[in-house]
Design a protein around this motif. Sequence first.
Motif, PDB file in Angstrom:
ATOM      1  N   ILE A   1      11.033   4.323  -7.585  1.00  0.00           N
ATOM      2  CA  ILE A   1       9.715   4.252  -6.963  1.00  0.00           C
ATOM      3  C   ILE A   1       9.704   5.212  -5.773  1.00  0.00           C
ATOM      4  N   SER A   2       8.757   6.112  -5.756  1.00  0.00           N
ATOM      5  CA  SER A   2       8.658   7.079  -4.672  1.00  0.00           C
ATOM      6  C   SER A   2       8.146   6.383  -3.410  1.00  0.00           C
TER       7      SER A   2
ATOM      8  N   ASP B   1       0.827  -1.211   0.000  1.00  0.00           N
ATOM      9  CA  ASP B   1       0.000   0.000   0.000  1.00  0.00           C
ATOM     10  C   ASP B   1       0.862   1.263   0.000  1.00  0.00           C
ATOM     11  N   PHE B   2       1.894   1.272   0.834  1.00  0.00           N
ATOM     12  CA  PHE B   2       2.715   2.471   0.998  1.00  0.00           C
ATOM     13  C   PHE B   2       3.494   2.848  -0.258  1.00  0.00           C
ATOM     14  N   ILE B   3       3.840   1.867  -1.083  1.00  0.00           N
ATOM     15  CA  ILE B   3       4.598   2.217  -2.290  1.00  0.00           C
ATOM     16  C   ILE B   3       3.703   2.463  -3.500  1.00  0.00           C
ATOM     17  N   GLY B   4       2.395   2.246  -3.345  1.00  0.00           N
ATOM     18  CA  GLY B   4       1.483   2.589  -4.427  1.00  0.00           C
ATOM     19  C   GLY B   4       0.746   1.427  -5.058  1.00  0.00           C
ATOM     20  N   GLY B   5       0.782   0.259  -4.424  1.00  0.00           N
ATOM     21  CA  GLY B   5      -0.006  -0.872  -4.900  1.00  0.00           C
ATOM     22  C   GLY B   5       0.409  -1.398  -6.264  1.00  0.00           C
ATOM     23  N   GLU B   6      -0.582  -1.942  -6.962  1.00  0.00           N
ATOM     24  CA  GLU B   6      -0.313  -2.609  -8.243  1.00  0.00           C
ATOM     25  C   GLU B   6       0.460  -1.747  -9.245  1.00  0.00           C
TER      26      GLU B   6
ATOM     27  N   ARG C   1       4.092  -2.956 -10.709  1.00  0.00           N
ATOM     28  CA  ARG C   1       4.289  -3.166 -12.159  1.00  0.00           C
ATOM     29  C   ARG C   1       5.427  -2.290 -12.674  1.00  0.00           C
ATOM     30  N   SER C   2       5.476  -1.051 -12.230  1.00  0.00           N
ATOM     31  CA  SER C   2       6.551  -0.149 -12.635  1.00  0.00           C
ATOM     32  C   SER C   2       7.904  -0.672 -12.155  1.00  0.00           C
ATOM     33  N   LEU C   3       7.959  -1.121 -10.918  1.00  0.00           N
ATOM     34  CA  LEU C   3       9.196  -1.676 -10.358  1.00  0.00           C
ATOM     35  C   LEU C   3       9.680  -2.845 -11.208  1.00  0.00           C
TER      36      LEU C   3
ATOM     37  N   CYS D   1      20.199  -4.337 -10.656  1.00  0.00           N
ATOM     38  CA  CYS D   1      18.983  -3.995 -11.414  1.00  0.00           C
ATOM     39  C   CYS D   1      17.839  -3.622 -10.473  1.00  0.00           C
ATOM     40  N   MET D   2      17.683  -4.387  -9.400  1.00  0.00           N
ATOM     41  CA  MET D   2      16.585  -4.123  -8.471  1.00  0.00           C
ATOM     42  C   MET D   2      16.798  -2.797  -7.744  1.00  0.00           C
TER      43      MET D   2
END
Length: 136
Positions: free
Chosen positions: A102-103, A8-13, A17-19, A94-95
């Motif tokens: 990711i904000s 939830d804190f990083i923005g969910g789905e 997906r962006s990550l 890469c990770m």
Amino acid sequence: MSAQTPYDFIGGEPAIRSLVDRFYFYMDILPEAQDIRSMHQTNLASAKDKLFKFLSGWLGGPNLFIEEFGHPMLRMRHFPFKIGPSERDQWMLCMNKALDEISMDPRLHTNIQSALQNLATHMINQEPSNSLETAE
């Protein structure tokens, strides 16, 4: 009301997906990641889907991977691949680059990064290729 999770804190789905997209983008373009890139199929769609589903549940969101594939058993699933410290470091390179895009709260970033580092280290199934033998 349920407690919020890292998912939830990083923005969910959308954030997961962006990550995953950024992770595989870096795996594709970084010469330093060529060894782990060569372990993957040319088309990364399946790998992206599985990593997305795994991270979703691992970060406290929907357990998509478990629902579709059962328990992750990551070490067993990765055992066919030769993974040493170099491959772990390439994966983390890469990770880490993807995570940086990711904000999120810096403490959460550090915690996720550390947990992924531990997870990646757990995948090691080979001795370093340049290890020196010591005579006793």
